[in-house]
Design an enzyme around this catalytic site. Sequence first.
Site, PDB file in Angstrom:
ATOM      1  N   MET A   1       0.848  -1.181   0.000  1.00 39.23           N
ATOM      2  CA  MET A   1       0.000   0.000   0.000  1.00 39.23           C
ATOM      3  C   MET A   1       0.889   1.237   0.000  1.00 39.23           C
ATOM      4  O   MET A   1       1.617   1.480   0.964  1.00 39.23           O
ATOM      5  CB  MET A   1      -0.900  -0.006   1.238  1.00 39.23           C
TER       6      MET A   1
ATOM      7  N   ILE B   1       1.292  -4.978   8.322  1.00 43.10           N
ATOM      8  CA  ILE B   1       2.723  -4.743   8.550  1.00 43.10           C
ATOM      9  C   ILE B   1       3.027  -3.261   8.345  1.00 43.10           C
ATOM     10  O   ILE B   1       2.722  -2.697   7.291  1.00 43.10           O
ATOM     11  CB  ILE B   1       3.581  -5.582   7.584  1.00 43.10           C
TER      12      ILE B   1
ATOM     13  N   GLY C   1       1.558   4.334   4.309  1.00 41.09           N
ATOM     14  CA  GLY C   1       2.377   3.342   3.601  1.00 41.09           C
ATOM     15  C   GLY C   1       2.606   2.071   4.391  1.00 41.09           C
ATOM     16  O   GLY C   1       3.009   2.130   5.533  1.00 41.09           O
ATOM     17  N   SER C   2       2.357   0.925   3.806  1.00 46.24           N
ATOM     18  CA  SER C   2       2.398  -0.309   4.585  1.00 46.24           C
ATOM     19  C   SER C   2       2.201  -1.522   3.680  1.00 46.24           C
ATOM     20  O   SER C   2       2.262  -1.424   2.460  1.00 46.24           O
ATOM     21  CB  SER C   2       1.294  -0.261   5.645  1.00 46.24           C
ATOM     22  N   ARG C   3       1.932  -2.670   4.320  1.00 42.59           N
ATOM     23  CA  ARG C   3       1.747  -3.908   3.572  1.00 42.59           C
ATOM     24  C   ARG C   3       0.779  -4.820   4.321  1.00 42.59           C
ATOM     25  O   ARG C   3       0.707  -4.792   5.554  1.00 42.59           O
ATOM     26  CB  ARG C   3       3.101  -4.610   3.417  1.00 42.59           C
TER      27      ARG C   3
END
Length: 218
Positions: free
Chosen positions: A98, A156, A186-188
């Site tokens: 993301m 995450i 921002g991430s996953r």
Amino acid sequence: MKFHKEGYTSLALVVLFIFIINAVAHYYDAGPVVKWIIYIVSAILFITIVQFFRSPIKTIALDEKVILCPADGKVVVIEEAEETEYFKERRLQVSIFMSPINVHVNRNPMTGIVSFFKYHPGKFLVAWHPKSSTDNERTTIVVKNSVGVEVLFRQIAGAMARRIVWYVKEGQEVQQGDEFGFIKFGSRVDLFLPLDTKINVNIGDKVTGGKTIIGQFS
């Protein structure tokens, strides 16, 4: 489209900052060039916060046979991997990155009962780093559906994401497509699926939370 509740504090701080710098510029009678720079910076900050915390209103098509995408972003991993925290066996891993311009609402990939939940404090490596899934701040959530199939999904944090928010707990019943959390800046999200799952996406695909079908149960 609506503004997500997780953005209220950030929006208030940005509005306060914009008010202060504009008030100072007018109090000290800054020149027209300086004032226009401040106006432009103020507009960019405001628009950035509003677009980041936007939350589209979606109609979810429920289907127990499919795994819905939990987040907006891009598919960066599809592989068989060892899941060592809960299943302790090999699973199909699908990871979605993301970026800061994506919607950051996280949605349940399927309907069921939360059979496991754990929050892990950790580092803030970039989301695509190989060790981010084991070393970064993260949550692990496992949901079991009506026929006993379990899917693990993991929020995450990334280098910019400094706050993971979740709305679920063990024993809670959740519905496919409903929000289970939010990650800022921002991430996953990783999914760990049964090995016989039919995957419907490819690496590099742009996906939409609550809309894109990641896979189908056999």
